[in-house]
Design a protein around this motif. Structure first.
Motif, PDB file in Angstrom:
ATOM      1  N   SER A   1       9.192  36.391 -19.298  1.00 26.41           N
ATOM      2  CA  SER A   1      10.097  37.516 -19.046  1.00 26.41           C
ATOM      3  C   SER A   1       9.647  38.157 -17.740  1.00 26.41           C
ATOM      4  O   SER A   1       8.785  37.617 -17.035  1.00 26.41           O
TER       5      SER A   1
ATOM      6  N   GLU B   1       5.975  39.014 -18.825  1.00 25.42           N
ATOM      7  CA  GLU B   1       5.125  38.113 -19.607  1.00 25.42           C
ATOM      8  C   GLU B   1       5.263  36.672 -19.128  1.00 25.42           C
ATOM      9  O   GLU B   1       6.346  36.225 -18.752  1.00 25.42           O
TER      10      GLU B   1
ATOM     11  N   THR C   1       6.072  28.616 -22.739  1.00 23.33           N
ATOM     12  CA  THR C   1       6.367  29.020 -24.113  1.00 23.33           C
ATOM     13  C   THR C   1       6.905  30.447 -24.215  1.00 23.33           C
ATOM     14  O   THR C   1       7.549  30.813 -25.204  1.00 23.33           O
ATOM     15  N   LYS C   2       6.650  31.265 -23.170  1.00 22.91           N
ATOM     16  CA  LYS C   2       7.153  32.642 -23.187  1.00 22.91           C
ATOM     17  C   LYS C   2       7.234  33.140 -21.753  1.00 22.91           C
ATOM     18  O   LYS C   2       6.276  33.025 -20.993  1.00 22.91           O
TER      19      LYS C   2
END
Length: 425
Positions: free
Chosen positions: A100, A103, A97-98
């Motif tokens: 980077s 993260e 869902t997220k």
């Protein structure tokens, strides 16, 4: 340290949200990067010695991130499942869902073992039949035993229903041979229904050495390329054989190795005893199935449709394999069993749901009543098998190793069954 949150949804669905700390995620991506670089080949550099700046330009970030996620997720998922006492029923669905460089957040959807709220499972009364064996059953069983031990002998006369013919045959549709329509020295018992309707009946009356052309029509439910088509078969009969049924007497008793039987009367008593044992087992089985159905009906189970659907697919696949091993197409099986795909699917769906509900109820009863299978009990059951088949204990255990979980599950099922039989009327 990874943080997680568990949300229980309807229909046996559980959602796990995972948020990984920045340092944890960076370490995982670094390890993934190093692992890929170790196998990276770039002209002008030795394998595993590509400079970091050049390697970063060559490496696919998606591959690196996927490798890092895999390294983190396996342990993280296992730890959450253990900590939260989640019992997965099927492979989880993972969604990032997220993500980077700093993260990583993941959502995992898990189809879990359905929750079971038992109703009454002790103190029930279920009517039980009284096992009986009739004279007709005894006579039929004796005839079956005689037929099973019949000798197949050559016959000079014409073939009749029940005889076996050895034939060559070749089939033609629209004047052309078709795949699978030819065989040589094929043994066929007339009246067995092995071939399509009308085939076997037209061989009645033929003698060894006879040749004949017969016409038949393939059933509409047969394989698509032949369904409903008219066909002609050329037949050559090599042999006609008949069954020589043994008389009820000492020769048959010796063949059956039943030394305690010395007369027709004692043979009938022997057959009656065996039939009574079978009947008692059948009565007990019917009673237990009725009892289990009653207990299952009283239980509340939040059963997800996907669980039933997966079991139906598995049952259908096993059935297709069995049919294929028996030398039939699935279309032939459907025709012989008088079913369509739709009626079969409905039947499998009902059976799958019934079996799954019963299995879940039994597991819940075992949990509440603390019915467990110890290693000592497993060894005891293995020892019983070794004694029965006159084998070494270690040899039996070695044979069972591959299916040990199933073996233990079977022992547990029997113990739950015994518990229910003892605690219900």
């Amino acid at each position: 340290m990874m943080k997680h949150e568990v949300t229980k949804l309807q229909n046996s669905q559980t959602e796990i949200s995972m948020v990984f700390e920045e340092n944890e995620w960076k370490q995982a991506t670094k390890k993934a990067f190093d692992k890929i670089v170790a196998n990276l080949e770039v002209p002008g550099f030795r394998k595993g010695h590509v400079p970091e700046a050049i390697a970063k330009a060559r490496i696919d970030n998606t591959k690196m991130y996927n490798t890092a996620i895999d390294s983190l997720l396996s342990d993280a998922y296992r730890n959450v499942v253990a900590e939260e006492k989640i019992v997965p029923w099927a492979r989880p669905n993972v969604e990032v869902t997220k993500m980077s460089e700093t993260e990583l957040e993941i959502k995992i959807s898990v189809l879990t073992a359905p929750e079971v709220k038992l109703g009454q499972y002790k103190g029930h009364h279920v009517d039980k039949k009284i096992p009986t064996v009739s004279k007709e059953q005894i006579d039929d069983e004796i005839k079956r035993i005689q037929a099973q031990n019949a000798e197949i002998i050559l016959k000079d006369g014409p073939a009749a229903i029940g005889d076996t013919v050895v034939i060559d045959f070749e089939g033609f549709v629209d004047g052309k041979p078709f795949e699978g329509g030819k065989a040589e020295n094929h043994s066929l018992e007339l009246g067995s229904g092995q071939f399509i309707p009308g085939f076997e009946e037209q061989l009645v009356g033929l003698k060894a050495g006879a040749a004949k052309e017969i016409n038949v029509t393939f059933p509409a439910s047969y394989a698509k390329e032949l369904a409903g088509k008219e066909a002609m078969f050329k037949i050559i009969v090599h042999e006609v054989k008949e069954k020589k049924v043994p008389e009820v007497g000492q020769a048959l008793f010796d063949e059956l190795k039943i030394s305690e039987v010395t007369s027709k009367e004692s043979f009938e008593e022997h057959v009656k005893t065996n039939l009574m044992k079978q009947e008692e087992e059948n009565v007990q089985k019917e009673y237990y199935e009725a009892l289990l159905a009653k207990i299952t009906d009283l239980a509340e189970i939040d059963l997800n449709h996907d669980i039933i659907h997966d079991e139906v697919d598995a049952m259908h696949e096993r059935l297709e394999q069995d049919v294929k091993q028996n030398g039939m197409t699935f279309e032939q099986y459907l025709e012989m069993s008088g079913q369509t795909e739709e009626t079969l699917h409905h039947k499998l769906h009902e059976e799958a749901e019934r079996n799954i509900r019963a299995s879940l109820v039994l597991e819940k009863i075992a949990e509440i009543e603390e019915i467990t299978i110890s290693p000592e009990l497993v060894d005891f059951e293995i020892a019983k098998i070794a004694d029965q088949y006159k084998m070494e204990f270690d040899k039996v255990k070695e044979i069972l190793t591959k299916d040990m979980n199933r073996f233990i599950a079977d022992i547990k099922t029997r113990h739950i069954r015994d518990f229910l039989l003892q605690n219900n009327d």
